[in-house]
Design a protein around this motif. Structure first.
Motif, PDB file in Angstrom:
ATOM      1  N   ILE A 169     -17.770   1.871  -2.132  1.00  0.00           N
ATOM      2  CA  ILE A 169     -17.592   0.504  -2.152  1.00  0.00           C
ATOM      3  C   ILE A 169     -16.076   0.489  -2.890  1.00  0.00           C
ATOM      4  N   VAL A 170     -16.028   0.966  -4.019  1.00  0.00           N
ATOM      5  CA  VAL A 170     -14.958   0.667  -4.876  1.00  0.00           C
ATOM      6  C   VAL A 170     -13.456   1.368  -3.961  1.00  0.00           C
ATOM      7  N   ARG A 171     -13.763   2.345  -3.502  1.00  0.00           N
ATOM      8  CA  ARG A 171     -12.342   3.088  -2.432  1.00  0.00           C
ATOM      9  C   ARG A 171     -12.188   2.172  -1.261  1.00  0.00           C
ATOM     10  N   ASN A 172     -13.194   1.544  -0.554  1.00  0.00           N
ATOM     11  CA  ASN A 172     -13.111   0.831   0.378  1.00  0.00           C
ATOM     12  C   ASN A 172     -12.500  -0.323  -0.034  1.00  0.00           C
ATOM     13  N   THR A 173     -12.852  -0.971  -1.211  1.00  0.00           N
ATOM     14  CA  THR A 173     -12.089  -2.413  -1.764  1.00  0.00           C
ATOM     15  C   THR A 173     -10.743  -1.965  -1.793  1.00  0.00           C
ATOM     16  N   TRP A 174     -10.357  -0.959  -2.664  1.00  0.00           N
ATOM     17  CA  TRP A 174      -8.796  -0.687  -2.776  1.00  0.00           C
ATOM     18  C   TRP A 174      -8.259  -0.490  -1.450  1.00  0.00           C
ATOM     19  N   ASN A 175      -8.897   0.151  -0.596  1.00  0.00           N
ATOM     20  CA  ASN A 175      -8.111   0.570   0.547  1.00  0.00           C
ATOM     21  C   ASN A 175      -7.761  -0.884   1.502  1.00  0.00           C
ATOM     22  N   PHE A 176      -8.735  -1.790   1.184  1.00  0.00           N
ATOM     23  CA  PHE A 176      -8.512  -3.092   1.890  1.00  0.00           C
ATOM     24  C   PHE A 176      -7.297  -3.858   1.212  1.00  0.00           C
ATOM     25  N   SER A 177      -7.481  -3.760  -0.379  1.00  0.00           N
ATOM     26  CA  SER A 177      -6.439  -4.430  -0.858  1.00  0.00           C
ATOM     27  C   SER A 177      -4.927  -3.984  -0.952  1.00  0.00           C
ATOM     28  N   ARG A 178      -5.016  -2.641  -0.677  1.00  0.00           N
ATOM     29  CA  ARG A 178      -3.768  -2.111  -0.139  1.00  0.00           C
ATOM     30  C   ARG A 178      -3.216  -2.681   1.069  1.00  0.00           C
ATOM     31  N   PHE A 179      -4.275  -2.910   2.024  1.00  0.00           N
ATOM     32  CA  PHE A 179      -3.791  -3.538   3.251  1.00  0.00           C
ATOM     33  C   PHE A 179      -2.949  -4.812   2.952  1.00  0.00           C
ATOM     34  N   TYR A 180      -3.929  -5.494   2.217  1.00  0.00           N
ATOM     35  CA  TYR A 180      -3.207  -6.991   2.315  1.00  0.00           C
ATOM     36  C   TYR A 180      -1.962  -7.053   1.249  1.00  0.00           C
ATOM     37  N   ARG A 181      -1.792  -6.173   0.374  1.00  0.00           N
ATOM     38  CA  ARG A 181      -0.667  -6.105  -0.377  1.00  0.00           C
ATOM     39  C   ARG A 181       0.417  -5.825   0.480  1.00  0.00           C
ATOM     40  N   HIS A 182       0.233  -4.719   1.341  1.00  0.00           N
ATOM     41  CA  HIS A 182       1.339  -4.289   2.306  1.00  0.00           C
ATOM     42  C   HIS A 182       1.887  -5.466   3.506  1.00  0.00           C
ATOM     43  N   GLU A 183       0.605  -6.242   3.711  1.00  0.00           N
ATOM     44  CA  GLU A 183       0.847  -7.253   4.922  1.00  0.00           C
ATOM     45  C   GLU A 183       1.315  -8.798   4.270  1.00  0.00           C
ATOM     46  N   SER A 184       1.291  -8.868   2.909  1.00  0.00           N
ATOM     47  CA  SER A 184       1.561 -10.243   2.430  1.00  0.00           C
ATOM     48  C   SER A 184       3.163 -10.516   2.766  1.00  0.00           C
ATOM     49  N   CYS A 185       3.627 -11.693   3.318  1.00  0.00           N
ATOM     50  CA  CYS A 185       4.664 -11.848   3.691  1.00  0.00           C
ATOM     51  C   CYS A 185       5.796 -12.274   2.544  1.00  0.00           C
ATOM     52  N   GLY A 186       5.147 -12.513   1.237  1.00  0.00           N
ATOM     53  CA  GLY A 186       5.944 -12.548   0.059  1.00  0.00           C
ATOM     54  C   GLY A 186       6.548 -13.872  -0.218  1.00  0.00           C
ATOM     55  N   GLN A 187       6.116 -14.961   0.646  1.00  0.00           N
ATOM     56  CA  GLN A 187       6.628 -16.293   0.435  1.00  0.00           C
ATOM     57  C   GLN A 187       5.951 -17.041  -1.049  1.00  0.00           C
TER      58      GLN A 187
END
Ligand code: NAI
Ligand code: FMN
Ligand code: SF4
Ligand code: FES
Lengths: 162, 448
Positions: B341-359
């Motif tokens: 679960i930790v690895r999966n959560t990290w993977n998802f959080s990496r996704f959101y970091r990558h996709e944040s538009c930064g506004q």
């Protein structure tokens, strides 16, 4: 002069058709489709291409740079003949995507973002390709490669190396 | 077991259904004929209201109500924009629908555009799906040649141009206002809401944005009536829903289910997912796309009160965030006991970091922090304070951003810690064991 470099006559025709789809004065809407068209021709989007597109749409070059750098599908540097866009997101990883990815990079001898010496392959990491139930997966241009295994990766690479 | 009703996918297996003539022979465009020749736009809106169908993009907002909110100032064009950006990890139902039956969506687009008084409408499809875009373009050309699109459709005097727009690879462009920015040829930065697109949307004109699946329900609703549609499903979760199933199940894929189907039946019946892959047991489920809270096996099968959990908006959210989740986009990701679960959560959080538009800074900074800390924990370098730090960062993002991507990034982290805290602690306390290749927390080990 740049005109002939940036888009072939057929693609330029297509670009004009695309621009005509939007309401009067909203030609900027054609930006993404035309960048795709240019990338289809050159494999990547160069500064010269961006200037050309700006001209075509009567917008400022910076408006094109801004957009081309925001969207991850546009390659801003030259790439190999086949760009392998590998899904590294959760559901694919659940299905063994990380192992297959390691195998792919091993096989090609490159890391993400790199191109093989012979210029044939570039590997790019991408996020979920909306094929999660059919993963692990990657895409090369328009084609999806799904249910990947190490063996299947070997076959695909060999086929494309011919 | 009774065959469940198919509102969308009934003829998907007919060979050649992507072609106009085959689609028509199998009942296609009958809804359009009825809508344009026998109904007024307001009557169609009324039927959609009666159907109770809710937005299938994830938020579940009643479609008829949204249509009713569309502003209609004199002399200003109105637009319909179909959201086919589908980028939520775990979700691939719109991909499937458009690939299998492009004319279903096109028919829905014409009916909906007519109902809303739009004469130019757009289908925004994520750019990666260029082959699907080509399928749609081909189908549109067929429809046009047959007088179903363009000027004077079916001789009724109604005109409609349908444009397919490719995205460029950005999850955020699925958020409706980011999508509109993108459609205007800009970066996909979400706008502040309100004003909602129904008031100020594309080119600052009134616009309805609806998901591919939502729009595809309209031919059936027009033909059979909103009341008939509302008889399918359960309570306020009317109709059917496409569920994209992935992960460790025997039969991953896209399923049309009647809302109200018990989760247990969906997972274990051979008609659907066929159970977990051989020799393994279910550990956890993310039921509605990566953004929704993850639930452990016990809570996905039954609510905290012990009631069977159903595939419906209400039942899945029963218990709030303490013990429930959300139907969301219907991206159903099942994980067996081999999943970390930790690895999966990290993977998802990496996704959101990558996709944040930064506004906005809570999202931009917060997603970065969460990823960093989760990476640390997953790689054996975390400490116990890190777990609370994650909870704290998630809380600070939630509700403090322009668009819900911030929440979407916070919920998976907060819920993983809520339900699998032991597993995070095991990583922090046993870094060596936890970082061994393929190592997964086993509850009995924690006692050691
Ligand atoms: N399908 C996918 O790939 C993804 C789906 N999502 C889903 O998106 C959801 C969030 O979407 P949002 O659009 O931010 O939700 P929202 O609740 O703000 O809006 C839902 C819809 O109702 C409309 N609406 C709401 N109140 C209105 C009013 N007073 N007047 C007129 N229109 C109104 C909005 O314009 C929108 O079209 C999440 O719940 C998540 O499940 C998130 C990520 C990806
Ligand atoms: C970050 C983010 C991404 C989204 N992605 C999508 C998407 O890919 N497809 C979609 O239909 N809705 C998506 N949505 C929801 C849309 O904003 C909007 O609610 C939806 O398109 C409205 O259509 P519906 O009412 O028919 O569901 C997303 C929302 C957020 C916050
Ligand atoms: S919440 Fe994140 S993605 Fe949404 S507008 Fe703010 S920074 Fe952009
Ligand atoms: S996670 Fe790989 S396609 Fe969705």
């Amino acid at each position: 002069m740049t005109e002939t470099i940036a888009l072939t006559p057929e693609r330029l025709e297509k670009a004009k058709e695309i621009i005509a789809r939007y309401p009067e004065g909203k030609q900027k809407s054609a930006l993404l489709p035309i960048l795709h068209l240019a990338q289809e021709q050159h494999g990547w989007v160069s500064p010269e291409t961006m200037d050309f597109v700006a001209d075509l749409l009567s917008i400022q070059p910076v408006e094109v740079y801004e957009v081309a750098t925001f969207y991850t599908m546009f390659h801003l540097e030259p790439v190999g003949k086949h760009v392998i866009e590998y899904c590294r997101t959760g559901p694919c990883c659940t299905m063994g995507g990380e192992e297959v990815y390691a195998h792919l990079k091993d096989k090609l001898g490159i890391e993400a973002g790199e191109t093989t010496q012979d210029g044939l392959f570039t590997v790019k990491e991408v996020e979920c390709l909306a094929a999660c139930g059919w993963g692990p997966c990657f895409q090369i241009r328009e084609k999806y490669y799904m249910h990947l295994t190490n063996d299947k990766v070997d076959e695909i690479i060999e086929e494309l190396s011919k | 077991m009774a065959e469940s009703i198919k509102i969308l996918t009934g003829n998907f297996d007919v060979p050649g259904i992507e072609q106009l003539d085959v689609y028509r022979k199998n009942g296609g465009y009958a809804g359009l004929e009825k809508a344009l020749k026998q109904m007024s736009p307001d009557e169609i809106v009324e039927e959609v209201k009666k159907s109770g169908v809710r937005g299938r993009g994830g938020a579940g907002f009643p479609m008829g109500m949204k249509w009713g909110f569309l502003a209609k100032p004199e002399g200003v064009p109105r637009y319909l924009v179909c959201n086919g950006d589908e980028s939520e990890p775990g979700t691939f139902k719109d991909h499937y629908l458009m690939m299998k039956s492009p004319h279903l969506l096109i028919e829905g687009m014409i009916i909906s555009s007519f109902a809303l008084g739009a004469n130019t409408s757009f289908i925004y499809v994520r750019g990666e799906l260029m082959y699907v875009i080509n399928i749609l373009e081909k189908a549109i050309a067929e429809a046009k040649a047959a007088g179903l699109l363009g000027k004077n459709i079916l001789g009724t005097g109604y005109d409609l141009e349908l444009v397919v727009q490719p995205g460029g690879g950005a999850y955020i462009c699925g958020e409706e206002t980011a999508l509109l920015e993108s459609l205007e040829g800009k970066r996909g930065n979400p706008r502040n809401k309100p004003p909602f697109p129904a008031v100020k949307g594309l080119y600052q004109c009134p616009t309805v944005v609806n998901n591919v699946e939502s729009i595809s329900t309209t031919p059936w609703i027009v033909l059979n009536g909103g009341e008939e549609y509302a008889k399918v499903g359960i309570g306020r979760s009317t109709g059917t829903k496409l569920i994209s199933a992935s992960g460790h199940v025997k039969n991953p894929g896209v399923y049309e289910i009647e809302l109200g189907l018990p989760v247990e039946e969906f997972i274990y019946s051979d008609q659907y997912l066929g159970g977990i892959r051989d020799g393994h047991g279910l550990k956890a489920v993310v039921a509605g796309g990566s953004s929704v809270p993850i639930l452990p096996k016990d809570l996905i099968l039954k609510t905290a009160a012990g009631e069977p959990r159903l595939m419906s908006y209400e039942s899945l959210s029963d218990g709030g965030f303490a013990s429930g989740t959300m139907l969301g986009s219907g991206g159903f990701i099942a994980m067996d006991e081999t999943t970390c679960i930790v690895r999966n959560t990290w993977n998802f959080s990496r996704f959101y970091r990558h996709e944040s538009c930064g506004q906005c800074s809570p999202c931009r900074e917060g997603t970065g922090w969460m990823e960093k800390v989760l990476y640390r924990i997953e790689h054996g370098k975390g400490n116990e304070r890190d777990i609370d730090l994650l909870v704290d960062v998630a809380k600070k993002i939630e509700g403090n951003t322009i668009c819900p991507l911030g929440d979407a990034a916070a919920w998976p982290v907060a819920s993983a810690i809520r339900h699998f805290r032991d597993e995070f602690e095991w990583h922090v306390k046993n870094p060596e064991a936890a970082t061994k290749k393929g190592a997964v927390y086993q509850p009995e080990l924690s006692l050691a």
